[in-house]
Write a protein that holds these residues in place. Sequence first.
Motif, PDB file in Angstrom:
ATOM      1  N   THR A  45      -9.362   9.960  -7.644  1.00  0.00           N
ATOM      2  CA  THR A  45      -7.907   9.761  -7.579  1.00  0.00           C
ATOM      3  C   THR A  45      -7.269  10.713  -6.582  1.00  0.00           C
ATOM      4  O   THR A  45      -6.419  10.306  -5.769  1.00  0.00           O
ATOM      5  CB  THR A  45      -7.296   9.951  -8.973  1.00  0.00           C
ATOM      6  OG1 THR A  45      -7.845   8.975  -9.867  1.00  0.00           O
ATOM      7  CG2 THR A  45      -5.779   9.817  -8.934  1.00  0.00           C
ATOM      8  N   LEU A  75      -5.170   9.741  -3.142  1.00  0.00           N
ATOM      9  CA  LEU A  75      -3.805  10.192  -2.854  1.00  0.00           C
ATOM     10  C   LEU A  75      -3.744  10.969  -1.537  1.00  0.00           C
ATOM     11  O   LEU A  75      -2.761  10.874  -0.794  1.00  0.00           O
ATOM     12  CB  LEU A  75      -3.286  11.049  -4.010  1.00  0.00           C
ATOM     13  CG  LEU A  75      -3.126  10.328  -5.355  1.00  0.00           C
ATOM     14  CD1 LEU A  75      -2.653  11.310  -6.422  1.00  0.00           C
ATOM     15  CD2 LEU A  75      -2.163   9.150  -5.236  1.00  0.00           C
ATOM     16  N   THR A 135       0.304  12.785  -1.985  1.00  0.00           N
ATOM     17  CA  THR A 135       0.168  13.950  -2.863  1.00  0.00           C
ATOM     18  C   THR A 135       1.481  14.706  -3.060  1.00  0.00           C
ATOM     19  O   THR A 135       1.579  15.539  -3.970  1.00  0.00           O
ATOM     20  CB  THR A 135      -0.884  14.924  -2.302  1.00  0.00           C
ATOM     21  OG1 THR A 135      -0.532  15.266  -0.951  1.00  0.00           O
ATOM     22  CG2 THR A 135      -2.269  14.320  -2.343  1.00  0.00           C
ATOM     23  N   GLU A 162       6.351  11.640  -8.558  1.00  0.00           N
ATOM     24  CA  GLU A 162       5.679  10.984  -9.679  1.00  0.00           C
ATOM     25  C   GLU A 162       4.173  11.254  -9.657  1.00  0.00           C
ATOM     26  O   GLU A 162       3.531  11.388 -10.714  1.00  0.00           O
ATOM     27  CB  GLU A 162       5.960   9.480  -9.669  1.00  0.00           C
ATOM     28  CG  GLU A 162       5.349   8.685  -8.518  1.00  0.00           C
ATOM     29  CD  GLU A 162       6.176   8.737  -7.243  1.00  0.00           C
ATOM     30  OE1 GLU A 162       5.835   7.990  -6.304  1.00  0.00           O
ATOM     31  OE2 GLU A 162       7.160   9.505  -7.182  1.00  0.00           O
ATOM     32  N   GLN A 163       3.599  11.368  -8.441  1.00  0.00           N
ATOM     33  CA  GLN A 163       2.173  11.663  -8.344  1.00  0.00           C
ATOM     34  C   GLN A 163       1.890  13.114  -8.723  1.00  0.00           C
ATOM     35  O   GLN A 163       0.876  13.413  -9.367  1.00  0.00           O
ATOM     36  CB  GLN A 163       1.654  11.356  -6.937  1.00  0.00           C
ATOM     37  CG  GLN A 163       1.754   9.894  -6.528  1.00  0.00           C
ATOM     38  CD  GLN A 163       0.834   8.986  -7.344  1.00  0.00           C
ATOM     39  OE1 GLN A 163       0.129   9.419  -8.248  1.00  0.00           O
ATOM     40  NE2 GLN A 163       0.845   7.704  -7.023  1.00  0.00           N
ATOM     41  N   ARG A 181       1.775  13.324 -12.409  1.00  0.00           N
ATOM     42  CA  ARG A 181       0.505  12.818 -12.942  1.00  0.00           C
ATOM     43  C   ARG A 181      -0.630  13.806 -12.691  1.00  0.00           C
ATOM     44  O   ARG A 181      -1.498  14.004 -13.553  1.00  0.00           O
ATOM     45  CB  ARG A 181       0.173  11.462 -12.314  1.00  0.00           C
ATOM     46  CG  ARG A 181       1.137  10.356 -12.721  1.00  0.00           C
ATOM     47  CD  ARG A 181       0.755   9.030 -12.098  1.00  0.00           C
ATOM     48  NE  ARG A 181       1.742   8.009 -12.377  1.00  0.00           N
ATOM     49  CZ  ARG A 181       2.388   7.296 -11.474  1.00  0.00           C
ATOM     50  NH1 ARG A 181       2.126   7.485 -10.176  1.00  0.00           N
ATOM     51  NH2 ARG A 181       3.274   6.382 -11.825  1.00  0.00           N
ATOM     52  N   LEU A 182      -0.651  14.411 -11.515  1.00  0.00           N
ATOM     53  CA  LEU A 182      -1.691  15.391 -11.210  1.00  0.00           C
ATOM     54  C   LEU A 182      -1.613  16.577 -12.164  1.00  0.00           C
ATOM     55  O   LEU A 182      -2.646  17.137 -12.559  1.00  0.00           O
ATOM     56  CB  LEU A 182      -1.565  15.856  -9.759  1.00  0.00           C
ATOM     57  CG  LEU A 182      -1.982  14.824  -8.698  1.00  0.00           C
ATOM     58  CD1 LEU A 182      -1.611  15.328  -7.305  1.00  0.00           C
ATOM     59  CD2 LEU A 182      -3.476  14.539  -8.778  1.00  0.00           C
ATOM     60  N   CYS A 226      -5.181   7.880 -14.021  1.00  0.00           N
ATOM     61  CA  CYS A 226      -5.789   7.539 -12.730  1.00  0.00           C
ATOM     62  C   CYS A 226      -5.433   6.105 -12.328  1.00  0.00           C
ATOM     63  O   CYS A 226      -5.181   5.824 -11.150  1.00  0.00           O
ATOM     64  CB  CYS A 226      -7.297   7.720 -12.791  1.00  0.00           C
ATOM     65  SG  CYS A 226      -7.827   9.458 -12.894  1.00  0.00           S
ATOM     66  N   SER A 261      -1.982   6.167 -10.996  1.00  0.00           N
ATOM     67  CA  SER A 261      -1.891   6.892  -9.726  1.00  0.00           C
ATOM     68  C   SER A 261      -2.385   6.056  -8.562  1.00  0.00           C
ATOM     69  O   SER A 261      -1.790   6.063  -7.476  1.00  0.00           O
ATOM     70  CB  SER A 261      -2.695   8.198  -9.808  1.00  0.00           C
ATOM     71  OG  SER A 261      -2.180   9.058 -10.809  1.00  0.00           O
TER      72      SER A 261
END
Length: 381
Positions: A262, A266, A272, A276-277, A280-281, A334, A337
Amino acid sequence: MRVTFKFNLSIHFYEFKQYDIMNTILDMKHTKVTYEMPNCYADFDGKFPFEGIELLKSLELTTVNVPLRFGGKGLGGNTGNRQVLEVLKEVGSYDLSLGRIYEGHINALLLIERFGDGNQKERYFEEAVNGKIFGVWNSEMPTEPLTFNDLNGVFELSGAKVFCSGASNIDRPIVTAEGEKGTRMVIIDMDELRLNEDYTYWRPMGMKSSVSCRFDFSGVNFDQKQILGGPYDYVNEPDFTSGAARFAAVQLGGAEAAIRATIYHLEKTNRTKAPEQLARLAKLATLQETGRLWLKHTGDELNKRYDAPSHSMFRANLFRTVVREICENILSICEMSVGLQGMMQPHPLERIHRDLSVYLKQPGPDRTLIACAESFLKYDR
């Protein structure tokens, strides 16, 4: 001692680059071994992972729990269980099918150390050091259970086993079979047999490279020297329940592979820095670290399993339960993402997702939850 192995497979990674090689150091009683695993998810195209097995042999990982006096590293009894779980996790992050086969190998050697007599240990540990691969096959259909009869000192098997991971590539599987005095473990010499690999019951969406076939053992003979331990020793506690920690460690490795795929996706798509990413990370980082902390704690608890068996079984049950939840959450994040691309070949997340989804389906999850609750009420308040 430093072991370095250059590994190069013709595999597809959806332009999935090789990250820097991981170095994991195992501190043993009087030696230090550094092994290097490729930090990528392999693709053996649904076939038995011969190259992966050779990699493990070259890194001397197939003997980590062979006792020191027989030429191994001596881990996994009452010492070094955290290191064993860490190795299993790293192998799982490389390939879950390979991790499944490797976990069975580790399990078989632990059973030989625990229940084998002097001659059996000398023979089978020497074979392991010389490259033989072991396994444990205990699953069967109710309509064809594996049994054996005593024919004047020569024993004959009747029935079959299913989900025989590794198939004919496992040199010395341990099978469970019912006899007059109960269920026994039998070590089979597969190089003396030519059995048909039946894949009727093995058509999964993932974990295909574990080649978990059905074998009909009817008519196969063995002698007393191949019987390991006594009646019902296979389910002897605390080893039977605490052994779930090993497959949970492999599962964690698969989840870390999903995170790695994932992150790379990205990076490749320049996403990255999207808020929003990043959110999630952050969740993935928390889940990954939680799994690693649970692994360390559980491994240390397993070192004391013969002194505090009930407590170690409780911790192992908690670990496998928490790991399943961690893995399912990681897969879900994932998916969000990466999106649809991650569900399509040849994206690496697609196969990781399939493999881990299948490997998470271990027997008795509800029974394990009940055991956790009962232990919590009894021991841990």
